[in-house]
Design a protein around this motif. Sequence first.
Motif, PDB file in Angstrom:
ATOM      1  N   SER A 107       1.057  -0.325   0.288  1.00  0.00           N
ATOM      2  CA  SER A 107       0.424   0.032   0.232  1.00  0.00           C
ATOM      3  C   SER A 107       0.574   1.281  -0.393  1.00  0.00           C
ATOM      4  O   SER A 107       0.759   2.684  -0.677  1.00  0.00           O
ATOM      5  N   GLY A 108       1.941   1.427   0.382  1.00  0.00           N
ATOM      6  CA  GLY A 108       2.914   2.343   0.165  1.00  0.00           C
ATOM      7  C   GLY A 108       3.836   2.658  -0.530  1.00  0.00           C
ATOM      8  O   GLY A 108       4.402   3.777  -0.806  1.00  0.00           O
ATOM      9  N   GLY A 109       3.656   1.444  -1.682  1.00  0.00           N
ATOM     10  CA  GLY A 109       4.317   1.914  -3.107  1.00  0.00           C
ATOM     11  C   GLY A 109       5.421   0.465  -3.976  1.00  0.00           C
ATOM     12  O   GLY A 109       4.596  -0.581  -3.092  1.00  0.00           O
ATOM     13  N   SER A 110       6.157   0.595  -4.296  1.00  0.00           N
ATOM     14  CA  SER A 110       6.633  -0.325  -5.399  1.00  0.00           C
ATOM     15  C   SER A 110       8.426  -0.283  -4.793  1.00  0.00           C
ATOM     16  O   SER A 110       8.579   0.348  -4.261  1.00  0.00           O
ATOM     17  N   PHE A 111       8.757  -1.825  -4.725  1.00  0.00           N
ATOM     18  CA  PHE A 111       9.761  -1.478  -4.742  1.00  0.00           C
ATOM     19  C   PHE A 111      10.911  -3.144  -5.666  1.00  0.00           C
ATOM     20  O   PHE A 111      10.345  -3.674  -5.858  1.00  0.00           O
ATOM     21  N   ALA A 112      12.396  -3.088  -5.772  1.00  0.00           N
ATOM     22  CA  ALA A 112      12.354  -4.072  -6.503  1.00  0.00           C
ATOM     23  C   ALA A 112      12.687  -5.277  -5.959  1.00  0.00           C
ATOM     24  O   ALA A 112      13.384  -5.189  -4.863  1.00  0.00           O
ATOM     25  N   ALA A 113      13.051  -6.528  -6.501  1.00  0.00           N
ATOM     26  CA  ALA A 113      13.029  -7.707  -5.582  1.00  0.00           C
ATOM     27  C   ALA A 113      14.053  -8.486  -6.091  1.00  0.00           C
ATOM     28  O   ALA A 113      13.744  -8.522  -7.727  1.00  0.00           O
ATOM     29  N   ASN A 115      15.498 -12.055  -4.908  1.00  0.00           N
ATOM     30  CA  ASN A 115      15.276 -13.263  -4.588  1.00  0.00           C
ATOM     31  C   ASN A 115      16.027 -14.642  -4.895  1.00  0.00           C
ATOM     32  O   ASN A 115      16.043 -15.006  -5.640  1.00  0.00           O
ATOM     33  N   ARG A 116      16.641 -15.300  -3.985  1.00  0.00           N
ATOM     34  CA  ARG A 116      17.190 -16.126  -4.227  1.00  0.00           C
ATOM     35  C   ARG A 116      16.334 -17.641  -3.622  1.00  0.00           C
ATOM     36  O   ARG A 116      15.417 -17.916  -2.631  1.00  0.00           O
ATOM     37  N   PHE A 117      15.161 -18.301  -4.695  1.00  0.00           N
ATOM     38  CA  PHE A 117      14.093 -19.338  -4.758  1.00  0.00           C
ATOM     39  C   PHE A 117      14.662 -20.864  -4.778  1.00  0.00           C
ATOM     40  O   PHE A 117      15.657 -20.807  -5.252  1.00  0.00           O
ATOM     41  N   ALA A 118      14.153 -21.781  -3.482  1.00  0.00           N
ATOM     42  CA  ALA A 118      14.855 -22.851  -3.362  1.00  0.00           C
ATOM     43  C   ALA A 118      13.535 -24.128  -3.223  1.00  0.00           C
ATOM     44  O   ALA A 118      12.830 -23.581  -2.305  1.00  0.00           O
ATOM     45  N   PHE A 119      13.604 -24.727  -4.144  1.00  0.00           N
ATOM     46  CA  PHE A 119      12.657 -25.979  -4.433  1.00  0.00           C
ATOM     47  C   PHE A 119      12.637 -27.234  -4.587  1.00  0.00           C
ATOM     48  O   PHE A 119      12.896 -26.966  -5.219  1.00  0.00           O
ATOM     49  N   ALA A 131       9.056 -28.607  -0.816  1.00  0.00           N
ATOM     50  CA  ALA A 131       9.507 -28.382  -0.078  1.00  0.00           C
ATOM     51  C   ALA A 131       9.818 -26.952  -0.228  1.00  0.00           C
ATOM     52  O   ALA A 131       9.952 -26.642  -1.713  1.00  0.00           O
ATOM     53  N   VAL A 132      10.499 -25.401   0.199  1.00  0.00           N
ATOM     54  CA  VAL A 132      10.525 -24.493   0.016  1.00  0.00           C
ATOM     55  C   VAL A 132      11.586 -23.759   0.568  1.00  0.00           C
ATOM     56  O   VAL A 132      11.391 -24.053   1.830  1.00  0.00           O
ATOM     57  N   ASP A 133      11.459 -22.495   0.485  1.00  0.00           N
ATOM     58  CA  ASP A 133      12.936 -21.670   0.749  1.00  0.00           C
ATOM     59  C   ASP A 133      12.739 -20.327   0.055  1.00  0.00           C
ATOM     60  O   ASP A 133      13.683 -20.534  -1.225  1.00  0.00           O
ATOM     61  N   VAL A 134      12.789 -19.136   0.677  1.00  0.00           N
ATOM     62  CA  VAL A 134      13.291 -17.767   0.241  1.00  0.00           C
ATOM     63  C   VAL A 134      13.658 -17.122   0.589  1.00  0.00           C
ATOM     64  O   VAL A 134      12.942 -16.964   1.567  1.00  0.00           O
ATOM     65  N   ASN A 135      14.599 -16.237   0.188  1.00  0.00           N
ATOM     66  CA  ASN A 135      15.299 -15.514   0.995  1.00  0.00           C
ATOM     67  C   ASN A 135      16.255 -14.693  -0.046  1.00  0.00           C
ATOM     68  O   ASN A 135      16.008 -14.429  -0.956  1.00  0.00           O
ATOM     69  N   TYR A 136      16.159 -12.757   0.450  1.00  0.00           N
ATOM     70  CA  TYR A 136      16.023 -11.748  -0.484  1.00  0.00           C
ATOM     71  C   TYR A 136      18.145 -11.024  -0.158  1.00  0.00           C
ATOM     72  O   TYR A 136      18.774 -11.353   0.952  1.00  0.00           O
ATOM     73  N   TYR A 137      17.957 -10.742  -1.164  1.00  0.00           N
ATOM     74  CA  TYR A 137      19.629  -9.813  -0.847  1.00  0.00           C
ATOM     75  C   TYR A 137      18.560  -8.795  -0.837  1.00  0.00           C
ATOM     76  O   TYR A 137      17.728  -8.068  -1.879  1.00  0.00           O
ATOM     77  N   GLY A 138      20.079  -8.390  -0.134  1.00  0.00           N
ATOM     78  CA  GLY A 138      19.692  -7.008  -0.208  1.00  0.00           C
ATOM     79  C   GLY A 138      19.436  -6.053   1.559  1.00  0.00           C
ATOM     80  O   GLY A 138      19.106  -7.449   2.219  1.00  0.00           O
ATOM     81  N   SER A 139      18.884  -4.945   1.342  1.00  0.00           N
ATOM     82  CA  SER A 139      18.677  -4.399   2.910  1.00  0.00           C
ATOM     83  C   SER A 139      16.739  -4.799   2.624  1.00  0.00           C
ATOM     84  O   SER A 139      16.124  -4.626   4.400  1.00  0.00           O
ATOM     85  N   VAL A 140      15.727  -4.832   1.779  1.00  0.00           N
ATOM     86  CA  VAL A 140      15.323  -5.660   2.304  1.00  0.00           C
ATOM     87  C   VAL A 140      14.395  -6.014   0.812  1.00  0.00           C
ATOM     88  O   VAL A 140      14.637  -6.353   0.231  1.00  0.00           O
TER      89      VAL A 140
END
Length: 158
Positions: A107-113, A115-119, A131-140
């Motif tokens: 609701s506050g806007g958009s940002f670039a994403a 992520n490292r996906f693992a399925f 199983a799933v595991d998703v982690n992001y790169y960067g500060s957000v």
Amino acid sequence: MLPTNTTHKTRSLVLSLTMAAGLAVTAFTSPAAAGPLPTLSGWGVRGHASFMGSVSQQVDGSLRGHFTIIIHNPGEDPVTCRYLRFRPHTVSGGSWSFDGHGTCWTSGGSFAAANRFAFSDLGSPGAGVDAVDVNYYGSVGVSIPGGFFDDGDIVYTP
């Protein structure tokens, strides 16, 4: 009407040209047209995250497809992320790890994403199995803590 000998020669020539054209088309057809591409697709829920998508490995090893993640933490506005660009990390049978790049909206806007996906497709149905595991790169970013699906199914198709 042409004599039988000429008719036979004409049919033989047409048959030979047809077979040669068929062989030429087969020889110049891309390997992707030879059969389906390895694909990982489906949907799932883990904790407060829902996800769905489909990614196929191309002949050159690259990945094409789409994935969407929706994070719906209680008391917070939902976050929706859409990924359309991928870079393979490890693709081996039903276990896929890849980087996804896209955009998230709140609701506050958009940002670039990024992520490292693992399925891991460990069977069907996927709840308690896949199983799933998703982690992001960067500060957000958004993440899905690693573990088995609460609901859903991801399927590897060779």
